[in-house]
Scaffold this active site. Sequence first.
Site, PDB file in Angstrom:
ATOM      1  CG  HIS A  26      -0.222   0.315   2.512  1.00 58.88           C
ATOM      2  ND1 HIS A  26      -0.131   1.581   3.046  1.00 58.88           N
ATOM      3  CD2 HIS A  26       0.445  -0.502   3.379  1.00 58.88           C
ATOM      4  CE1 HIS A  26       0.554   1.539   4.179  1.00 58.88           C
ATOM      5  NE2 HIS A  26       0.916   0.278   4.402  1.00 58.88           N
ATOM      6  CB  CYS A  27       1.076   4.310  -1.696  1.00 63.54           C
ATOM      7  SG  CYS A  27      -0.506   4.651  -2.503  1.00 63.54           S
ATOM      8  CB  ALA A  28      -0.085   8.126   1.243  1.00 68.88           C
ATOM      9  NE  ARG A  30      -2.864   5.692  -5.403  1.00 63.98           N
ATOM     10  CZ  ARG A  30      -2.118   6.132  -6.393  1.00 63.98           C
ATOM     11  NH1 ARG A  30      -2.364   5.725  -7.626  1.00 63.98           N
ATOM     12  NH2 ARG A  30      -1.125   6.952  -6.169  1.00 63.98           N
TER      13      ARG A  30
END
Length: 467
Positions: A26-28, A30
């Site tokens: 995951h990112c910030a 998504r």
Amino acid sequence: MTENQRIAKEVIEAVGGKENIQSVTHCATRLRIMVNKEESIDKEAIENIDKVKGAFYNSGQFQIIFGTGTVNKIYEEVAALGLTESSTSEMKQEFKKQGNVFQRTIRTFGDVFVPIIPVLVATGLFMGLRGLLTQEQVLAVFGLVPADISANFLLYTQVLTDTAFAFLPALVAWSSFKVFGGSPVIGIVLGLMLVNPALPNAYAVAGGTADPITMFGFIPVVGYQGTVLPAFIAGFAGAKLERWIRKRVPEYLDLLLTPFLTLLIMSILSLFLIGPVFHSLEEVVLNATVWALALPFGLAGLVIGGLNQIIVVTGIHHLFNFLEIQLLANTGVNPYNGIITASVAAQGGASLAVAMKTKSKKLKALAYPSTLSAFLGITEPAVFGVNLRYVKPFIFGLVGGAAGGFFGNIMGLEASGMAVTVIPGTLLYLNSQIIWYLLTNIIAISVAFVLTYFFGYSDKMKDELEA
């Protein structure tokens, strides 16, 4: 079962089950899932899951937007169900392998050029301001003439406007080495070799005041100031060569042999093979442009206005300095300028459309200055930083350039000088042509802007490219 556990389970089922999932991270905002088969994803089901704010698939990676904070909790529950975890950097490396050749090429091209865009934007502004401040008409407002400008001041402005483009191959080679896994410092040195003062200056050769050096009796060698593709290709090949050599030399000889062999081999290839090929291409393009300028019924404007910025991408556009000098010397006017100003303005129009349509503050911060730089006559920031990255804006910029060039050519635009376009270029048409010049730019900008705004860009394209 908690709400987040339920959501995690529904996500896994909707993307085709565990058997369709390679890894997850995951990112910030998504959740990023590498999947085996796109057709196994039930996107409609995904978008109906609680807390999901959107989802899209691109080249093997399915991204589900949950938002800041929420995505962390969902990721923990997904990982707890026994799926393979992957770091964001690992997934990005895997993602780079995905997609067709064209997609990977555009992504890589962007990776190389985005880091050097800020200095090109600054240089474009310097060039535009210098062009304005040194024009006779502007100086006359203050009761001055060109002879009143201090030579030292002109030298300083030359340092501001010439440095980035004179050493552009060094910047491109540095960034290419970095992207393709080589040592950036070797890339810088290789790029500087391409513009070494010992070589005939590319601009001087294009202007007819210097001649190429002939090596081995048949290879023309010049400096490559302002070029892009030779340095890009040299950087790509050099990085691959350095890695190949490093794997094969003993560790205790690595510091000595690897940079020595890389620079030796690549300097030979760059100066005697890669560079001369593009020098020969310059002559072909120049002859083709002279032929195109003679076309009737506005076709010269259509062809040159539409193709000019493709030539800018190759980095060999400085060769047209020679053409413009010849036109001015032989006829006293420069019809080429009236056409290419449309191609320049159109790329600014396309970049402006992206800036106004995107919701990304980061992209706006890049696109607006790039647009201003284009309107001051320098398109590299708009082309490499914005339009070419998303492809369609660049193509619609070409269409706008063709439309504006066609109109300008039909109206018989002929500049009284050279080297400035769009806003600064206005000063070359302060006669009965000024209305037609302004309309040429307005048409080019409007066509590129409208096409890009409605058909050429969406933030989904940005998300897919920057995944």
